[in-house]
Design a protein around this motif. Structure first.
Motif, PDB file in Angstrom:
ATOM      1  N   ILE A 153      79.110  -9.943 -33.910  1.00 56.07           N
ATOM      2  CA  ILE A 153      78.127  -8.912 -33.549  1.00 56.07           C
ATOM      3  C   ILE A 153      78.670  -7.534 -33.913  1.00 56.07           C
ATOM      4  N   LEU A 154      79.959  -7.323 -33.672  1.00 54.04           N
ATOM      5  CA  LEU A 154      80.590  -6.054 -34.005  1.00 54.04           C
ATOM      6  C   LEU A 154      80.452  -5.745 -35.496  1.00 54.04           C
ATOM      7  N   GLY A 170      78.306  -7.293 -24.059  1.00 53.21           N
ATOM      8  CA  GLY A 170      78.005  -7.420 -25.485  1.00 53.21           C
ATOM      9  C   GLY A 170      77.283  -6.237 -26.093  1.00 53.21           C
ATOM     10  N   GLN A 171      76.538  -5.470 -25.296  1.00 52.56           N
ATOM     11  CA  GLN A 171      75.775  -4.356 -25.844  1.00 52.56           C
ATOM     12  C   GLN A 171      76.685  -3.314 -26.481  1.00 52.56           C
ATOM     13  N   ALA A 207      73.527 -11.159 -34.719  1.00 48.31           N
ATOM     14  CA  ALA A 207      72.891 -10.270 -33.747  1.00 48.31           C
ATOM     15  C   ALA A 207      72.857 -10.956 -32.395  1.00 48.31           C
ATOM     16  N   SER A 208      72.900 -10.168 -31.351  1.00 43.21           N
ATOM     17  CA  SER A 208      72.846 -10.712 -29.998  1.00 43.21           C
ATOM     18  C   SER A 208      71.459 -11.275 -29.730  1.00 43.21           C
ATOM     19  N   LYS A 209      71.422 -12.419 -29.069  1.00 43.21           N
ATOM     20  CA  LYS A 209      70.153 -13.076 -28.768  1.00 43.21           C
ATOM     21  C   LYS A 209      69.927 -13.057 -27.268  1.00 43.21           C
ATOM     22  N   GLY A 210      69.024 -12.253 -26.829  1.00 41.39           N
ATOM     23  CA  GLY A 210      68.660 -12.237 -25.422  1.00 41.39           C
ATOM     24  C   GLY A 210      69.625 -11.503 -24.515  1.00 41.39           C
ATOM     25  N   ASN A 265      78.619  -0.712 -31.380  1.00 38.18           N
ATOM     26  CA  ASN A 265      79.956  -0.295 -31.842  1.00 38.18           C
ATOM     27  C   ASN A 265      80.499   0.864 -31.012  1.00 38.18           C
ATOM     28  N   SER A 266      80.335   0.735 -29.705  1.00 38.30           N
ATOM     29  CA  SER A 266      80.801   1.777 -28.784  1.00 38.30           C
ATOM     30  C   SER A 266      81.578   1.146 -27.639  1.00 38.30           C
ATOM     31  N   ILE A 267      82.555   0.321 -27.973  1.00 38.05           N
ATOM     32  CA  ILE A 267      83.283  -0.439 -26.970  1.00 38.05           C
ATOM     33  C   ILE A 267      84.158   0.480 -26.126  1.00 38.05           C
TER      34      ILE A 267
END
Length: 472
Positions: free
Chosen positions: A71-72, A86-87, A77-80, A92-94
């Protein structure tokens, strides 16, 4: 009498597989602590503890981090929104307090410590009656695991792409309890440490194994070639990767005939240089990849590589690279919604595994290194081997110009390895730093070089006052 290490190791592994290690630094001490009296006393007990080192790779904290990395990078892509924390990887703002970040950092250091514990016991001669050759092999296996774990931490949390950077990682070559403070080594010193362990493994590990979830000299050579590539030592990487490819069949390794059979055969695959062993419904590997789906970037890439047109059909797979379609085709996706991890929810079967290092990747390591060295004939040969298996014409690589070759190796490696080990992200960083790809070419949320390295987790900074965070 002290509690045995085996008991502590098993308790730590079971705990890791069901919960997070995030919390006060004192809370993680039991996972790192070793009590060494009467632990290893013969061959059987030594082999038992060694299995614990191998098991550490399929603990929850380590095995579930793969989808975060894809995902990074933007290859999935994140699913659900099903990934905890994970967001921040989507955008890209970990942040340093991200739970997944803390999990992978501490889980990987657990692997290092379990390896260090056993190395200490073997070196002091606790395995009474064990042949000296097997003692060396066990130490070699542990040093492989230690090198791989340090390499993973360096790529996630260090400036692995800059040999002159002081921002390497904390190196651990002796057992620790989780409370000791230590400074970061430089990137160069980090790589030196990793290579020294791999050289020992190359010299002393078993030459072959009928089970591909065990480490051999070939596994160590392959990992070293990969490390050299990341260091930018292209001539050495090319030579060693070539050696692995040429010798592989002599030791029971070869490319699978089809991409599909690679994942169906799982840890029994001839292509696996190191994969996790699983058995039944208890010895399983957890994976959250079912909470991801394809990204528009990967979809376009898989479409454009075939015939160079936007003609792909997601229903039939026509016009798409087979590796992309295989991953998300409903007919092969399996219970977890993807083809690479086709196991049932109870985890039974040889295909319930994770490919940590495989021969197909080494073909692409060789292709990239050879292309950098302007050895275009060799680069095309290795790329062609991988492309042919994916359904491309037998003269496909010969149609690519010298100037195109590196770019197409990057694209094929993305489709070959995405959702496996974060290689798609590390390749993006390496190609960007080499000037071969733009910062936002894959994902618009990547806008600054500060986003190329993950922050050191807050829990690690809180427990080690000498540990410097990454620059913002």
């Amino acid at each position: 009498m002290k509690t045995t290490y085996i008991g502590i190791l098993l308790a730590g592994i079971l705990g890791l597989s069901s919960c997070s290690m995030v919390g006060d630094i004192d809370d993680i001490k039991p996972y790192y602590k070793m009590e060494s009296d009467n632990v290893v006393y013969n061959s059987e007990s030594a082999e038992s503890v060694l299995r614990g080192v191998y098991k550490s790779w399929r603990t929850f904290n380590v095995s579930t981090f793969r989808p975060y990395m894809s995902i990074l990078s933007g290859t999935t892509a994140s699913k659900g929104g099903g990934l905890t924390g994970g967001q921040e990887f989507v955008t890209n703002s970990i942040q340093a307090d991200n739970i997944a970040l803390s999990n992978i950092y501490q889980g990987t250091y657990l692997t290092i410590n379990t390896a260090n514990n056993l190395i200490k016991l073997m070196e002091r001669g606790d395995a009474k009656g064990m042949p000296e050759q097997r003692v060396k092999e066990i130490i070699a296996e542990c040093k492989f695991h230690r090198s791989l774990a340090h390499f993973q931490i360096l790529r996630h949390f260090g400036y692995f792409f800059d040999l002159n950077s002081p921002y390497g990682i904390v190196l651990r070559n002796t057992p620790f309890e989780g409370t000791e403070t230590a400074t970061r080594a430089s990137v160069q010193d980090s790589y030196t440490f990793i290579l020294e362990d791999l050289d020992y493994a190359i010299a002393n590990a078993a030459t072959n194994s009928t089970h591909h979830y065990y480490i051999t000299q070939t596994s160590a050579k392959a990992l070293k070639a990969k490390v050299l590539l990341h260091m930018g030592k292209m001539a050495e990487a090319e030579q060693l990767a070539k050696e692995v490819i040429e010798e592989a069949n002599n030791y029971g390794y070869k490319l699978e005939n089809t991409f599909k059979s690679l994942f169906e055969n799982g840890y029994e695959s001839t292509e696996a240089l190191f994969s996790t062993y699983t058995h039944g419904s208890l010895e399983v590997v957890s994976d959250l990849v079912s909470r991801t789906t394809y990204s528009e970037y990967t979809k376009r890439l898989a479409d454009n590589l075939v015939n160079g047109e936007t003609d792909g059909d997601l229903t039939t797979g026509q016009g798409y690279d087979f590796r992309f379609y295989f991953m998300f085709n409903p007919n092969s996706a399996g219970p977890l919604g993807n083809g690479k991890y086709p196991y049932a929810s109870n985890g039974a079967g040889k295909h319930n595994t994770q490919m940590i290092l495989r021969l197909g990747e080494i073909y692409l390591v060789h292709a990239e290194a050879a292309a950098h060295n302007k050895n275009y004939v060799a680069a095309r040969e290795s790329l062609q081997s991988i492309a042919s298996r994916a359904g491309y014409a037998n003269d496909y690589a010969s149609t690519l110009s010298d100037n195109q070759l590196l770019s197409f190796i990057f694209k094929h490696k993305t489709l070959e390895l995405f959702s496996e080990n974060g290689e798609d992200w590390f390749d993006f960083v390496r190609y960007y730093k080499a000037g071969n790809i733009g910062l936002g070419d894959i994902k618009s949320t990547i806008k600054s070089e500060s986003q190329l390295v993950l922050p050191i987790p807050q829990v690690a900074l809180a427990g080690n006052k000498e540990l410097a965070p990454n620059p913002l």
